[in-house]
Write a protein that holds these residues in place. Structure first.
Motif, PDB file in Angstrom:
ATOM      1  N   ASP A  23       0.865  -1.183   0.000  1.00 15.02           N
ATOM      2  CA  ASP A  23       0.000   0.000   0.000  1.00 15.02           C
ATOM      3  C   ASP A  23       0.902   1.234   0.000  1.00 15.02           C
ATOM      4  OD1 ASP A  23      -1.786   2.042   0.326  1.00 15.02           O
ATOM      5  OD2 ASP A  23      -2.930   1.087   1.935  1.00 15.02           O
ATOM      6  N   PRO A  24       1.066   1.902  -1.157  1.00 18.45           N
ATOM      7  CA  PRO A  24       1.953   3.065  -1.231  1.00 18.45           C
ATOM      8  C   PRO A  24       1.387   4.319  -0.579  1.00 18.45           C
ATOM      9  CG  PRO A  24       0.862   2.713  -3.330  1.00 18.45           C
ATOM     10  CD  PRO A  24       0.481   1.557  -2.462  1.00 18.45           C
ATOM     11  N   TYR A  43       3.923  -4.336   2.840  1.00 21.08           N
ATOM     12  CA  TYR A  43       4.734  -3.137   2.901  1.00 21.08           C
ATOM     13  C   TYR A  43       3.791  -1.937   2.826  1.00 21.08           C
ATOM     14  CZ  TYR A  43       8.910  -5.926   1.801  1.00 21.08           C
ATOM     15  OH  TYR A  43       9.931  -6.849   1.817  1.00 21.08           O
ATOM     16  N   GLY A  44       4.091  -0.909   3.603  1.00 22.76           N
ATOM     17  CA  GLY A  44       3.272   0.293   3.561  1.00 22.76           C
ATOM     18  C   GLY A  44       4.121   1.541   3.610  1.00 22.76           C
ATOM     19  N   ALA A  55       0.134   2.937  11.665  1.00 21.05           N
ATOM     20  CA  ALA A  55       0.189   1.759  10.797  1.00 21.05           C
ATOM     21  C   ALA A  55       1.210   0.740  11.300  1.00 21.05           C
ATOM     22  CB  ALA A  55       0.523   2.187   9.368  1.00 21.05           C
ATOM     23  N   LYS A  56       2.326   1.206  11.844  1.00 22.31           N
ATOM     24  CA  LYS A  56       3.333   0.280  12.379  1.00 22.31           C
ATOM     25  C   LYS A  56       2.742  -0.614  13.453  1.00 22.31           C
ATOM     26  CE  LYS A  56       7.796   2.557  11.586  1.00 22.31           C
ATOM     27  NZ  LYS A  56       8.999   3.128  12.247  1.00 22.31           N
ATOM     28  N   ALA A  57       1.890  -0.040  14.257  1.00 26.24           N
ATOM     29  CA  ALA A  57       1.279  -0.829  15.332  1.00 26.24           C
ATOM     30  C   ALA A  57       0.413  -1.947  14.786  1.00 26.24           C
ATOM     31  CB  ALA A  57       0.460   0.078  16.239  1.00 26.24           C
ATOM     32  N   LYS A  58      -0.067  -1.813  13.545  1.00 21.93           N
ATOM     33  CA  LYS A  58      -0.901  -2.849  12.949  1.00 21.93           C
ATOM     34  C   LYS A  58      -0.106  -4.117  12.632  1.00 21.93           C
ATOM     35  CE  LYS A  58      -4.375   0.012  12.967  1.00 21.93           C
ATOM     36  NZ  LYS A  58      -4.925   0.684  11.795  1.00 21.93           N
ATOM     37  N   ILE A 198       6.887  -0.759   7.359  1.00 21.36           N
ATOM     38  CA  ILE A 198       6.043   0.425   7.259  1.00 21.36           C
ATOM     39  C   ILE A 198       6.966   1.624   7.396  1.00 21.36           C
ATOM     40  CG2 ILE A 198       3.967   1.562   8.094  1.00 21.36           C
ATOM     41  CD1 ILE A 198       3.587  -1.354   7.157  1.00 21.36           C
ATOM     42  N   ARG A 199       7.055   2.432   6.364  1.00 21.63           N
ATOM     43  CA  ARG A 199       8.075   3.486   6.358  1.00 21.63           C
ATOM     44  C   ARG A 199       7.480   4.845   5.998  1.00 21.63           C
ATOM     45  NH1 ARG A 199      12.495   1.706   2.305  1.00 21.63           N
ATOM     46  NH2 ARG A 199      13.504   3.562   3.185  1.00 21.63           N
TER      47      ARG A 199
END
Length: 350
Positions: A23-24, A43-44, A55-58, A198-199
């Motif tokens: 997901d960009p 990857y996000g 999102a990282k917590a997901k 996730i970046r």
């Protein structure tokens, strides 16, 4: 934010091919969480630090005990800086603000992100502001009366609190966070991959895609044309992540909104990078819409971006549910304006 059901249905359809989910424009990680539920790597990317932190917590997994142990440790340190503006003095009680600053600075000083810190940070962001509870023993937020979906601007907030004679609640940061994480059912469930995927990066450039190969399932919702103020609307959460203690209107945005052509070209760059990374085929699913106050045609913009990128076959365009249906931000904000008109697109590389 699109509903979880949207990516879940798509992932269920493609799961047997074991694709990498990308997901960009990951936002708060709805697609990422759906990939976790479906047992697929993901990857996000997003340019908003608030969205990325949530999102990282997901993709993080930890016990509530370990999260609370980290929170207790960080709260024991005296903060070096406590904002003294009228907003912060009225938004939080003195003791709550001191604890909040201790937690903020402690998280910022960490040498390495862990599952526990990713979940603690996201929980704190979720509790940072919201409705003031009548029973403080059940409070789910740290702040004086505020919306939970966006941070009202400082001057407006101070005027509102003075007019309504509202006083910030004296709540324990640790107790509020404990109540928050206890409501998460799959806090410690197994996860595929790592939150490090996730970046906070710009999806228009090639660097984020370097380690992505194979069959790709891209499920995303780009910012709608004219939607420019996400970080500004989340300025208080941005402060907690290390940003300024006031609204920064100069924050860069990812996709250019200066003209339809610029917007189309920037979207096309993202689709091109995705296509180049897909060494074994790609399915691109996009939910995209328009803002009622901005003159644009979502179908025309999305199709033009695929044509600009080249090498895509659009399989379908169909009307999605409106943004007011389900548990959507448009509904939660109780806005009098019309909901966005949204469409779902499915394209494959040819």
């Amino acid at each position: 934010m699109f509903p979880l059901e949207y990516p879940l249905q798509i992932i269920k359809k493609h799961k047997k091919y074991n694709p990498v989910v990308v997901d960009p424009f990951c936002g708060r990680g709805t697609t990422i969480y759906a990939a976790r539920k479906g047992g697929l790597r993901s990857y996000g990317f997003d340019t908003s630090p608030i969205a990325v932190a949530i999102a990282k917590a997901k993709l993080a997994s930890a016990s509530s005990g370990d999260i609370l142990m980290l929170a207790t440790e960080l709260l024991e340190t005296e903060p070096r800086n406590i904002p003294d503006s009228p907003f912060f003095q009225k938004a939080y009680s003195n003791s709550t603000l001191r604890q909040l600053c201790s937690l903020r600075e402690g998280l910022l000083r960490l040498d390495k992100e862990t599952d526990e810190s990713a979940l603690l940070r996201a929980a704190a962001l979720g509790c940072l502001h919201g409705p003031r509870a009548s029973d403080l023993a059940r409070s789910g937020y740290f702040s004086n009366q505020m919306p939970r979906t966006f941070a009202s601007k400082p001057d407006y907030s101070v005027r509102f609190w003075k007019k309504k004679e509202l006083v910030a609640p004296k709540v324990s940061v640790l107790d509020v966070i404990r109540r928050k994480i206890e409501r998460i059912p799959d806090l410690n469930s197994p996860t595929v991959g790592s939150f490090e995927r996730i970046r906070c990066v710009d999806a228009r450039f090639s660097a984020p895609y370097r380690n992505i190969k194979g069959s790709i399932l891209a499920v995303t919702s780009p910012p709608y044309y004219g939607m420019r103020t996400y970080v500004q609307d989340q300025w208080l959460r941005n402060w907690f992540l290390g940003g300024p203690d006031d609204v920064d209107y100069n924050t860069d945005i990812q996709i250019r909104h200066s003209s339809h052509d610029d917007f189309v070209r920037d979207l096309a760059r993202v689709w091109t990078h995705l296509k180049k990374s897909a060494t074994d085929g790609i399915d691109l699913y996009v939910r995209f819409g328009t803002i009622p106050s901005i003159k644009s045609d979502a179908r025309q913009l999305l199709r033009a971006s695929l044509e600009e990128s080249g090498g895509w076959k659009l399989l379908y365009t169909r009307r999605a549910r409106t943004a007011s249906e389900g548990k959507r931000q448009a509904e939660q904000m109780k806005s009098d304006s019309s909901a966005a008109e949204e469409f779902d697109f499915h394209a494959v590389a040819v």
